[in-house]
Design a protein around this motif. Structure first.
Motif, PDB file in Angstrom:
ATOM      1  N   LEU A   1       0.712  -1.214   0.160  1.00 35.56           N
ATOM      2  CA  LEU A   1       0.025   0.109   0.050  1.00 35.56           C
ATOM      3  C   LEU A   1       1.010   1.188   0.025  1.00 35.56           C
ATOM      4  N   GLN A   2       0.273   2.512  -0.410  1.00 31.14           N
ATOM      5  CA  GLN A   2       1.021   3.679  -0.780  1.00 31.14           C
ATOM      6  C   GLN A   2       0.269   4.805   0.203  1.00 31.14           C
ATOM      7  N   ALA A   3       1.135   5.554   0.914  1.00 28.09           N
ATOM      8  CA  ALA A   3       0.502   6.357   1.827  1.00 28.09           C
ATOM      9  C   ALA A   3       1.542   7.547   1.887  1.00 28.09           C
ATOM     10  N   GLY A   4       1.244   8.772   1.578  1.00 28.85           N
ATOM     11  CA  GLY A   4       2.186   9.849   1.823  1.00 28.85           C
ATOM     12  C   GLY A   4       3.483   9.864   1.347  1.00 28.85           C
ATOM     13  N   GLY A   5       3.703   9.104   0.044  1.00 31.35           N
ATOM     14  CA  GLY A   5       4.802   8.934  -0.546  1.00 31.35           C
ATOM     15  C   GLY A   5       5.684   7.979   0.071  1.00 31.35           C
ATOM     16  N   TYR A   6       5.060   6.958   0.600  1.00 28.95           N
ATOM     17  CA  TYR A   6       5.671   5.739   1.096  1.00 28.95           C
ATOM     18  C   TYR A   6       5.058   4.545   0.779  1.00 28.95           C
ATOM     19  N   ASP A   7       5.941   3.591   0.591  1.00 30.69           N
ATOM     20  CA  ASP A   7       5.445   2.216   0.139  1.00 30.69           C
ATOM     21  C   ASP A   7       5.330   1.294   1.569  1.00 30.69           C
ATOM     22  N   PHE A   8       4.208   0.464   1.821  1.00 32.00           N
ATOM     23  CA  PHE A   8       4.351  -0.302   3.242  1.00 32.00           C
ATOM     24  C   PHE A   8       3.846  -1.709   2.602  1.00 32.00           C
ATOM     25  N   ASP A   9       5.008  -2.542   2.563  1.00 32.93           N
ATOM     26  CA  ASP A   9       4.781  -4.093   2.272  1.00 32.93           C
ATOM     27  C   ASP A   9       4.127  -4.692   3.240  1.00 32.93           C
ATOM     28  N   LEU A  10       2.768  -5.205   3.034  1.00 30.32           N
ATOM     29  CA  LEU A  10       2.145  -5.927   4.141  1.00 30.32           C
ATOM     30  C   LEU A  10       1.961  -7.259   3.929  1.00 30.32           C
ATOM     31  N   THR A  11       2.780  -7.952   2.656  1.00 33.07           N
ATOM     32  CA  THR A  11       2.772  -8.990   2.456  1.00 33.07           C
ATOM     33  C   THR A  11       2.943 -10.133   3.558  1.00 33.07           C
ATOM     34  N   SER A  12       3.843 -10.010   4.554  1.00 34.85           N
ATOM     35  CA  SER A  12       3.871 -10.756   5.669  1.00 34.85           C
ATOM     36  C   SER A  12       2.569 -10.759   6.395  1.00 34.85           C
ATOM     37  N   LEU A  13       1.682  -9.947   6.429  1.00 34.52           N
ATOM     38  CA  LEU A  13       0.466  -9.908   7.256  1.00 34.52           C
ATOM     39  C   LEU A  13      -0.585 -10.602   6.558  1.00 34.52           C
ATOM     40  N   THR A  14      -0.491 -10.743   5.196  1.00 36.24           N
ATOM     41  CA  THR A  14      -1.569 -11.530   4.267  1.00 36.24           C
ATOM     42  C   THR A  14      -1.475 -12.815   4.469  1.00 36.24           C
ATOM     43  N   LEU A  15      -0.723 -13.421   5.466  1.00 37.08           N
ATOM     44  CA  LEU A  15      -0.629 -14.896   5.693  1.00 37.08           C
ATOM     45  C   LEU A  15      -1.342 -15.408   6.819  1.00 37.08           C
ATOM     46  N   HIS A  16      -2.136 -14.311   7.622  1.00 39.05           N
ATOM     47  CA  HIS A  16      -2.751 -14.485   8.835  1.00 39.05           C
ATOM     48  C   HIS A  16      -3.941 -13.886   8.998  1.00 39.05           C
ATOM     49  N   THR A  17      -4.970 -14.465   9.685  1.00 37.55           N
ATOM     50  CA  THR A  17      -6.387 -13.961  10.151  1.00 37.55           C
ATOM     51  C   THR A  17      -5.964 -13.687  11.738  1.00 37.55           C
ATOM     52  N   PHE A  18      -6.248 -12.594  12.208  1.00 37.06           N
ATOM     53  CA  PHE A  18      -5.774 -12.124  13.522  1.00 37.06           C
ATOM     54  C   PHE A  18      -7.064 -12.286  14.382  1.00 37.06           C
ATOM     55  N   THR A  19      -7.084 -12.969  15.406  1.00 33.40           N
ATOM     56  CA  THR A  19      -8.063 -13.001  16.413  1.00 33.40           C
ATOM     57  C   THR A  19      -7.962 -12.347  17.834  1.00 33.40           C
ATOM     58  N   LEU A  20      -8.928 -11.535  18.320  1.00 30.01           N
ATOM     59  CA  LEU A  20      -8.747 -11.115  19.634  1.00 30.01           C
ATOM     60  C   LEU A  20     -10.048 -11.280  20.461  1.00 30.01           C
ATOM     61  N   SER A  21     -10.077 -11.961  21.369  1.00 23.18           N
ATOM     62  CA  SER A  21     -11.131 -12.347  22.264  1.00 23.18           C
ATOM     63  C   SER A  21     -11.471 -11.240  23.239  1.00 23.18           C
ATOM     64  N   THR A  22     -12.490 -10.797  23.492  1.00 23.18           N
ATOM     65  CA  THR A  22     -13.092  -9.967  24.555  1.00 23.18           C
ATOM     66  C   THR A  22     -13.886 -10.638  25.524  1.00 23.18           C
ATOM     67  N   ALA A  23     -14.547  -9.848  26.578  1.00 23.29           N
ATOM     68  CA  ALA A  23     -15.770 -10.410  27.003  1.00 23.29           C
ATOM     69  C   ALA A  23     -17.060 -10.400  26.319  1.00 23.29           C
ATOM     70  N   GLU A  24     -16.878  -9.191  25.147  1.00 16.19           N
ATOM     71  CA  GLU A  24     -18.120  -9.023  24.549  1.00 16.19           C
ATOM     72  C   GLU A  24     -18.150 -10.169  23.415  1.00 16.19           C
ATOM     73  N   ALA A  25     -16.913 -10.252  22.703  1.00 14.63           N
ATOM     74  CA  ALA A  25     -16.868 -10.734  21.418  1.00 14.63           C
ATOM     75  C   ALA A  25     -15.499 -11.504  20.964  1.00 14.63           C
ATOM     76  N   ALA A  26     -15.496 -12.243  19.953  1.00 10.00           N
ATOM     77  CA  ALA A  26     -14.097 -12.558  19.354  1.00 10.00           C
ATOM     78  C   ALA A  26     -14.032 -11.821  18.078  1.00 10.00           C
ATOM     79  N   TYR A  27     -13.071 -10.758  18.129  1.00  7.50           N
ATOM     80  CA  TYR A  27     -12.824  -9.874  16.817  1.00  7.50           C
ATOM     81  C   TYR A  27     -12.102 -10.593  15.825  1.00  7.50           C
ATOM     82  N   VAL A  28     -12.061 -10.550  14.691  1.00  7.31           N
ATOM     83  CA  VAL A  28     -11.498 -11.110  13.607  1.00  7.31           C
ATOM     84  C   VAL A  28     -10.940  -9.862  12.760  1.00  7.31           C
ATOM     85  N   ALA A  29      -9.631  -9.989  12.153  1.00 12.95           N
ATOM     86  CA  ALA A  29      -9.420  -8.941  11.090  1.00 12.95           C
ATOM     87  C   ALA A  29      -8.330  -9.737  10.061  1.00 12.95           C
TER      88      ALA A  29
END
Length: 182
Positions: A35-63
């Motif tokens: 992704l590009q933002a403000g004239g900079y490149d951000f390589d997020l390829t390493s993040l595309t290998l994962h689904t992130f889960t964070l559980s709270t008292a209210e819900a299990a959030y995924v991203a």
């Protein structure tokens, strides 16, 4: 309620209690993502290998980043990037061309980026709106292992915007480099 730049994950509606990052499920195949933002490149390829889960008292959030995996494989619809899996509540889907990433800091565009995704499911607090999610990626060169990332989820009360959730990640992937393309 949660606040910005918390030292660890905290839950919406949980009085700022610390939470554990419960799971990082590997997804098949890395999808290239820069992704590009403000004239900079951000390589997020390493993040595309994962689904992130964070559980709270209210819900299990995924991203997921770059819509590379489907965090809701048993729910209807496609392109989900964040939400609550158990209720099939999607906070955002693939972004449109007018929703480009923005740098977190104008003074230091390499410090991270923010992307807003829209077209989630119908918002519970507004019959005429759909959920949206702001995905924030902060630069932290000390966090190179995806399993060590800190995640913060803020609900619409904490963000101050109806139907908007905010997911915050810290990673070396959030450290941009000057863009070589125009």
């Amino acid at each position: 309620r949660t606040g910005a730049a918390m030292p660890g994950p905290s839950a919406p509606g949980a009085g700022g209690a610390l939470l554990a990052l419960l799971a990082l499920a590997a997804a098949p195949g890395a999808a290239p993502c820069t992704l590009q933002a403000g004239g900079y490149d951000f390589d997020l390829t390493s993040l595309t290998l994962h689904t992130f889960t964070l559980s709270t008292a209210e819900a299990a959030y995924v991203a997921t980043w770059c819509a590379s995996t489907d965090p809701f494989p048993t729910c209807p619809g496609e392109g989900a990037v964040a939400g609550v899996k158990s209720t099939c509540t999607v906070f955002g889907r693939d972004w449109d061309a007018d929703e480009q990433p923005i740098p977190l800091s104008a003074a230091d565009p390499s410090a991270g980026l923010s992307v807003q995704y829209h077209s989630g499911t119908r918002c519970a607090t507004s019959s005429s709106s759909s959920y949206s999610v702001e995905m924030v990626l902060q630069c932290d060169e000390d966090v190179t292992d995806v399993g060590d990332m800190l995640v913060d989820v803020e609900d619409e009360d904490a963000t101050g915007t109806p139907c908007l959730y905010r997911f915050t990640f810290r990673s070396a992937a959030g450290c941009g480099v000057p863009s070589t393309s125009s």
